[in-house]
Design an enzyme around this catalytic site. Structure first.
Site, PDB file in Angstrom:
ATOM      1  N   THR A 172       1.178  -1.105  -0.028  1.00 11.31           N
ATOM      2  CA  THR A 172       0.285   0.038  -0.125  1.00 11.31           C
ATOM      3  C   THR A 172       0.827   1.273   0.205  1.00 11.31           C
ATOM      4  OG1 THR A 172      -1.499  -1.129   1.196  1.00 11.31           O
ATOM      5  CG2 THR A 172      -2.055   1.444   1.522  1.00 11.31           C
ATOM      6  N   PHE A 211       0.937   4.904   0.313  1.00 13.14           N
ATOM      7  CA  PHE A 211       0.711   6.029   1.926  1.00 13.14           C
ATOM      8  C   PHE A 211       1.114   7.309   1.145  1.00 13.14           C
ATOM      9  CE2 PHE A 211      -1.697   3.563   5.170  1.00 13.14           C
ATOM     10  CZ  PHE A 211      -0.778   2.206   4.717  1.00 13.14           C
TER      11      PHE A 211
HETATM   12  O1  PRE Z   1      -7.075  -0.834   7.609  1.00 16.17           O
HETATM   13  C1  PRE Z   1      -5.902  -0.345   8.235  1.00 16.17           C
HETATM   14  O2  PRE Z   1      -5.453  -0.935   8.760  1.00 16.17           O
HETATM   15  C2  PRE Z   1      -5.735   0.504   7.217  1.00 16.17           C
HETATM   16  O3  PRE Z   1      -4.960   1.455   7.541  1.00 16.17           O
HETATM   17  C3  PRE Z   1      -6.171   0.996   5.984  1.00 16.17           C
HETATM   18  C4  PRE Z   1      -5.645   0.433   5.012  1.00 16.17           C
HETATM   19  C5  PRE Z   1      -6.617   0.805   3.248  1.00 16.17           C
HETATM   20  O4  PRE Z   1      -7.060   1.969   3.608  1.00 16.17           O
HETATM   21  O5  PRE Z   1      -6.107   0.400   2.517  1.00 16.17           O
HETATM   22  C6  PRE Z   1      -4.451   0.623   4.317  1.00 16.17           C
HETATM   23  C7  PRE Z   1      -3.657  -0.769   4.785  1.00 16.17           C
HETATM   24  C8  PRE Z   1      -4.461  -1.609   3.880  1.00 16.17           C
HETATM   25  O6  PRE Z   1      -4.434  -1.534   2.113  1.00 16.17           O
HETATM   26  C9  PRE Z   1      -5.411  -2.350   4.255  1.00 16.17           C
HETATM   27  C10 PRE Z   1      -6.451  -1.508   5.008  1.00 16.17           C
END
Ligand code: PRE
Length: 428
Positions: A297, A299
């Site tokens: 992911t 950020f």
């Molecule tokens: O729910 C979480 O733990 C988050 O940090 C959010 C979140 C997202 O929004 O994509 C972050 C990383 C992962 O891809 C899954 C969920």
């Protein structure tokens, strides 16, 4: 005609701003100091103590500070150094973690819209807002971006934006896209609605676990809950594990784990991190359940002020633009980058909320075409300190009716280490 917002309007203006004193180069080793606040610290300090400071400084939460917070500065909370990725810790220390239903207290509640009121005075530690509760991947991303920061959980993305705008937090770290699940559209829309600047990015390998109460086996499960992105990232593996049960979306992964634990749900599992399992006293039924080991992911780090773009390391620049003649200018805009050999790393379109539809009456009286209008988000691999990027944007400006630079910031060049273990199941 429109102008680029400072400091991107000309190169000189970058030089007149001081560097962002709080910007840190992301270390190659991901280190999150655990030990959350009330039990184990956020990043470098007991989270609870600093949150309590914040609460009193703001004088907005005083009525809500529950008595649990008072023993937040336990020695165990103070700065135990634990190398961790998504809770896969390699350290030896006793985390003194939260046990739901036990004597330990629950972690702090996330900020809500009603908690937001103007500007606290606070110390020098960087306050980093993220969406979710402790144990969320966003918290780990905040720790990677700002290893010495203090993580501030927020219940919604919007709240994290506002926390920075209102000086309650100094930075926000928010997900924008995932390699399996795609874009997090809400944050693209919020980037446009708010005036924060992208000052950095972090890419976090996301290693999902299937979590349940101790003793629960997967055949007892009737439901799996998690963040919609996490459900999407594990879709096929859940089916392979025989978990053809209801899948329900909640606000964040760690919140799902907390929900299972605090409601003593023996028929429900959560998809979340190993760290969430530790924090909320759950067991790992299956480890590494993301559909692909390379699950990452991305950020972005947001601040009130932009940083000064540089050329001594790889930079990325994010822009958003629109044109009142719709998609017909898209090719011209993109050619401004192609001619200068500037690679695009991402393009995303979102509905143009102010002008969602363009009506075009056909001259030959054959009817009316209704074109959807878009905002285009583009990331390209160049720094706004480079002449070729400035020229490309000058050209883009000619073709567009709206153009905003969201930020020019160092790329995350952390050496790649994919998520280790593959899917394994204990419960069936
Ligand atoms: O729910 C979480 O733990 C988050 O940090 C959010 C979140 C997202 O929004 O994509 C972050 C990383 C992962 O891809 C899954 C969920």
């Amino acid at each position: 005609m429109h102008t680029l917002s400072p400091p991107y309007s000309n190169a000189i203006s970058y030089l007149h701003r001081g560097p962002d004193p709080t910007f840190r180069v992301v270390p190659t080793r991901i280190t999150v100091k655990c030990g959350y606040g009330f039990e184990s610290a956020s990043f470098s300090q007991g989270f609870g103590s600093t949150r309590t400071d914040w609460q009193s400084a703001c004088a907005i939460l005083s009525s809500k500070v529950d008595s649990q917070n008072e023993d937040s500065t336990t020695p165990a909370a103070a700065g135990e150094n634990i190398a961790a990725v998504n809770g896969h810790k390699s350290a030896e220390t006793d985390l003194n973690l939260v046990h739901v239903g036990g004597e330990k207290t629950l972690p702090p509640k996330p900020l809500t819209i009603s908690d937001l009121s103007p500007a606290p005075m606070h110390g020098s530690q960087l306050r980093v807002a993220y969406q979710g509760v402790p144990g969320a991947y966003s918290e780990a991303a905040a720790g990677k971006a700002y290893p010495n920061g203090e993580a501030i959980p927020c219940d919604q993305f919007e709240v994290a934006f506002q926390a920075v705008e209102l000086w309650i937090a100094d930075r926000a770290v928010l997900p924008v896209e995932n390699s399996l699940g795609g874009s997090i559209h809400r944050n693209y829309d919020l980037l446009l609605r708010h005036r924060l600047h992208i000052v950095g990015e972090v890419q976090l390998p996301v290693h999902h676990c299937l979590l349940a109460l101790p003793g629960v086996r997967s055949e007892y499960l009737t439901r799996v809950i998690s963040h919609p992105q996490a459900l999407a990232q594990c879709e096929h593996t859940l089916t392979k594990l025989g978990l053809n049960v209801a899948r329900e979306a909640v606000d964040d992964t760690a919140g799902a784990a907390e929900f299972v634990a605090s409601n003593n749900l023996r028929d429900t599992a959560a998809i979340a991190s190993a760290r969430a399992a530790e924090l909320y006293g759950l067991e790992i039924l299956a480890d590494g359940i993301q559909d692909d080991a390379n699950n990452v992911t991305r950020f972005v780090m947001l601040a009130r002020e932009p940083i000064i773009p540089r050329t001594d390391r790889p930079f990325k620049t994010s822009i958003v633009f629109a044109h009142d003649k719709g998609t017909s200018v898209l090719f011209k805009v993109l050619s401004a980058f192609a001619f200068r050999n500037i690679s695009l790393t991402k393009i995303e379109s979102r509905p143009h909320r102010n002008h969602p539809i363009r009506i075009v009456d056909d001259d030959k009286n054959e009817g009316t075409a209704k074109h959807f209008e878009y905002m285009f988000y583009v990331d390209f691999e160049a720094s706004m300190a480079e002449v070729r990027a400035q020229n490309a944007l000058a050209e883009v400006q000619e073709f567009t009716s709206f153009l905003r630079v969201l930020g020019s910031y160092p790329m995350d060049m952390t050496p790649w280490s994919p998520s280790t273990s593959s899917s394994s199941s204990r419960g069936d």
